[in-house]
Design a protein around this motif. Sequence first.
Motif, PDB file in Angstrom:
ATOM      1  N   GLU A   1       0.818  -1.207   0.000  1.00 23.60           N
ATOM      2  CA  GLU A   1       0.000   0.000   0.000  1.00 23.60           C
ATOM      3  C   GLU A   1       0.858   1.266   0.000  1.00 23.60           C
ATOM      4  O   GLU A   1       0.509   2.267  -0.625  1.00 23.60           O
ATOM      5  CB  GLU A   1      -0.927   0.006   1.215  1.00 23.60           C
ATOM      6  CG  GLU A   1      -2.012  -1.059   1.182  1.00 23.60           C
ATOM      7  CD  GLU A   1      -2.974  -0.853   0.028  1.00 23.60           C
ATOM      8  OE1 GLU A   1      -3.251   0.309  -0.303  1.00 23.60           O
ATOM      9  OE2 GLU A   1      -3.445  -1.860  -0.539  1.00 23.60           O
ATOM     10  N   VAL A   2       1.992   1.201   0.699  1.00 25.89           N
ATOM     11  CA  VAL A   2       2.898   2.357   0.722  1.00 25.89           C
ATOM     12  C   VAL A   2       3.486   2.599  -0.663  1.00 25.89           C
ATOM     13  O   VAL A   2       3.558   3.740  -1.141  1.00 25.89           O
ATOM     14  CB  VAL A   2       4.012   2.152   1.765  1.00 25.89           C
ATOM     15  CG1 VAL A   2       5.114   3.197   1.596  1.00 25.89           C
ATOM     16  CG2 VAL A   2       3.439   2.238   3.174  1.00 25.89           C
ATOM     17  N   MET A   3       3.922   1.534  -1.343  1.00 23.74           N
ATOM     18  CA  MET A   3       4.454   1.674  -2.697  1.00 23.74           C
ATOM     19  C   MET A   3       3.381   2.195  -3.649  1.00 23.74           C
ATOM     20  O   MET A   3       3.666   3.008  -4.538  1.00 23.74           O
ATOM     21  CB  MET A   3       4.990   0.328  -3.194  1.00 23.74           C
ATOM     22  CG  MET A   3       6.202  -0.180  -2.427  1.00 23.74           C
ATOM     23  SD  MET A   3       7.579   0.999  -2.418  1.00 23.74           S
ATOM     24  CE  MET A   3       7.941   1.097  -4.175  1.00 23.74           C
ATOM     25  N   LYS A   4       2.150   1.750  -3.450  1.00 22.83           N
ATOM     26  CA  LYS A   4       1.053   2.245  -4.277  1.00 22.83           C
ATOM     27  C   LYS A   4       0.827   3.729  -4.033  1.00 22.83           C
ATOM     28  O   LYS A   4       0.584   4.501  -4.974  1.00 22.83           O
ATOM     29  CB  LYS A   4      -0.216   1.444  -3.959  1.00 22.83           C
ATOM     30  CG  LYS A   4      -1.415   1.827  -4.817  1.00 22.83           C
ATOM     31  CD  LYS A   4      -2.622   0.970  -4.463  1.00 22.83           C
ATOM     32  CE  LYS A   4      -3.841   1.369  -5.287  1.00 22.83           C
ATOM     33  NZ  LYS A   4      -5.027   0.543  -4.904  1.00 22.83           N
ATOM     34  N   LEU A   5       0.929   4.139  -2.765  1.00 25.75           N
ATOM     35  CA  LEU A   5       0.771   5.558  -2.433  1.00 25.75           C
ATOM     36  C   LEU A   5       1.879   6.390  -3.076  1.00 25.75           C
ATOM     37  O   LEU A   5       1.625   7.483  -3.597  1.00 25.75           O
ATOM     38  CB  LEU A   5       0.791   5.739  -0.916  1.00 25.75           C
ATOM     39  CG  LEU A   5       0.705   7.179  -0.396  1.00 25.75           C
ATOM     40  CD1 LEU A   5      -0.615   7.821  -0.802  1.00 25.75           C
ATOM     41  CD2 LEU A   5       0.870   7.204   1.118  1.00 25.75           C
ATOM     42  N   TYR A   6       3.117   5.884  -3.050  1.00 29.89           N
ATOM     43  CA  TYR A   6       4.229   6.595  -3.686  1.00 29.89           C
ATOM     44  C   TYR A   6       3.975   6.796  -5.175  1.00 29.89           C
ATOM     45  O   TYR A   6       4.243   7.866  -5.729  1.00 29.89           O
ATOM     46  CB  TYR A   6       5.525   5.818  -3.493  1.00 29.89           C
ATOM     47  CG  TYR A   6       6.093   5.874  -2.091  1.00 29.89           C
ATOM     48  CD1 TYR A   6       5.732   6.882  -1.204  1.00 29.89           C
ATOM     49  CD2 TYR A   6       6.996   4.904  -1.644  1.00 29.89           C
ATOM     50  CE1 TYR A   6       6.245   6.929   0.074  1.00 29.89           C
ATOM     51  CE2 TYR A   6       7.517   4.950  -0.362  1.00 29.89           C
ATOM     52  CZ  TYR A   6       7.140   5.958   0.492  1.00 29.89           C
ATOM     53  OH  TYR A   6       7.656   6.002   1.764  1.00 29.89           O
ATOM     54  N   GLN A   7       3.428   5.760  -5.829  1.00 32.09           N
ATOM     55  CA  GLN A   7       3.170   5.859  -7.267  1.00 32.09           C
ATOM     56  C   GLN A   7       2.037   6.851  -7.549  1.00 32.09           C
ATOM     57  O   GLN A   7       2.105   7.618  -8.510  1.00 32.09           O
ATOM     58  CB  GLN A   7       2.813   4.472  -7.811  1.00 32.09           C
ATOM     59  CG  GLN A   7       3.982   3.489  -7.792  1.00 32.09           C
ATOM     60  CD  GLN A   7       3.576   2.093  -8.244  1.00 32.09           C
ATOM     61  OE1 GLN A   7       2.402   1.834  -8.514  1.00 32.09           O
ATOM     62  NE2 GLN A   7       4.545   1.186  -8.310  1.00 32.09           N
ATOM     63  N   GLU A   8       0.994   6.831  -6.719  1.00 32.62           N
ATOM     64  CA  GLU A   8      -0.130   7.741  -6.939  1.00 32.62           C
ATOM     65  C   GLU A   8       0.279   9.196  -6.725  1.00 32.62           C
ATOM     66  O   GLU A   8      -0.144  10.082  -7.470  1.00 32.62           O
ATOM     67  CB  GLU A   8      -1.273   7.381  -5.984  1.00 32.62           C
ATOM     68  CG  GLU A   8      -1.937   6.046  -6.305  1.00 32.62           C
ATOM     69  CD  GLU A   8      -2.987   5.679  -5.274  1.00 32.62           C
ATOM     70  OE1 GLU A   8      -3.068   6.390  -4.240  1.00 32.62           O
ATOM     71  OE2 GLU A   8      -3.715   4.686  -5.498  1.00 32.62           O
ATOM     72  N   GLU A   9       1.085   9.434  -5.710  1.00 29.33           N
ATOM     73  CA  GLU A   9       1.507  10.803  -5.401  1.00 29.33           C
ATOM     74  C   GLU A   9       2.780  11.216  -6.151  1.00 29.33           C
ATOM     75  O   GLU A   9       3.243  12.348  -6.000  1.00 29.33           O
ATOM     76  CB  GLU A   9       1.744  10.944  -3.889  1.00 29.33           C
ATOM     77  CG  GLU A   9       0.529  10.644  -3.028  1.00 29.33           C
ATOM     78  CD  GLU A   9      -0.560  11.679  -3.209  1.00 29.33           C
ATOM     79  OE1 GLU A   9      -0.237  12.807  -3.635  1.00 29.33           O
ATOM     80  OE2 GLU A   9      -1.732  11.366  -2.912  1.00 29.33           O
TER      81      GLU A   9
END
Length: 356
Positions: free
Chosen positions: A88-96
């Motif tokens: 989820e953290v890696m997904k957040l990095y990609q989204e932001e």
Amino acid sequence: MAGIYWLISKVMLFWHTVWDSILPDHRVLSTNWQWVLAIVFLVITVRVVLFPIFVKQIKSQRAMQAIQPKMKELQDKHKGDRETLQKEVMKLYQEEKVNPLMGCLPMFLQIPVFIGLLHVLRHLRPGMSDHSMELYGWTKDEFLSAVDARLFDAPIVAKFSSSTAELLKIDASSTTVKIVAACLVALMITTTYLTQRQMIKKTGWNTDPQQRMIQKFMLYGIPFFTLTSGWYFPIGVIIYWVTNNAITLGQQYWVLHKYPPPASATTNTTPFKGGAGAAKKAGEAKQPSGLGALFSRAREEAAAQAQQRTNGKGPAKAAGTKATGTPDTAAPSRAPKPGAKPINPKKGGAAKRQSG
């Protein structure tokens, strides 16, 4: 790495030529300032080249600070499920569009420069062949001049750990070298610590455990590394490190005041000094106890009475009147006795009423 050694040598030689044409050729304060300033301006040259990357580093740090509330939500939501949390953290990095490694990129890019200068200065030693002296674009005269260059009579190619035999070859005093090197190592450790402390003090400790671990390593690990390894660095390399730290302190000060961290980053991080525990203790300290509480209440009551007297609502009122200044209906007025004389308020008031 030969290309990096050649590039470092060329930058140093360029600035040495510049300062050699400005400053006198003899030593001042037992120092060859042409070579010392050549190392200082090598740092400045590198920092100017890396400045655009430094700007990207600041933007990345601000973006990381801005998403801290979302990071906190993910940590609370997936507490105990480390694998899901990482996804989820890696997904957040990609989204932001945030790259956590960008914050360390300028430091990583300076590592080849540091290694290159370390190699070049270790290469500068007496007894080398003509071919070895001319490696990396040096001339024989430049090579010998650099070998003999000094800072407060300590050769810039010498180390704290240099043996007596090595120092004899360059006509250097072991005591002088150790004193100068020790002072520079102390400066290196102090400025390294201050550069990290300056950033953490402004932004606070990160709520993300991984980022907090990186902060702790940067704050304590790197200064410890400089303490253990600084004794083996040539004096010229320590000059490079101290100058680099001084520029970093000034650069960070300017950035942190011109572009302060977002408010969300400050409210979701623990202050540098003391953390949440210190804040709790500070809150407890504000609540007096024991004799302090008694004195505090007494002062409050005295202040309240003084305020009432000031407003004309004190307890010193006529009989049959409340302290609030309104007639007391619970205590009816006493009627005059039959045959009593009328009360003259100018001649006795309430006192004559009682005698009658």
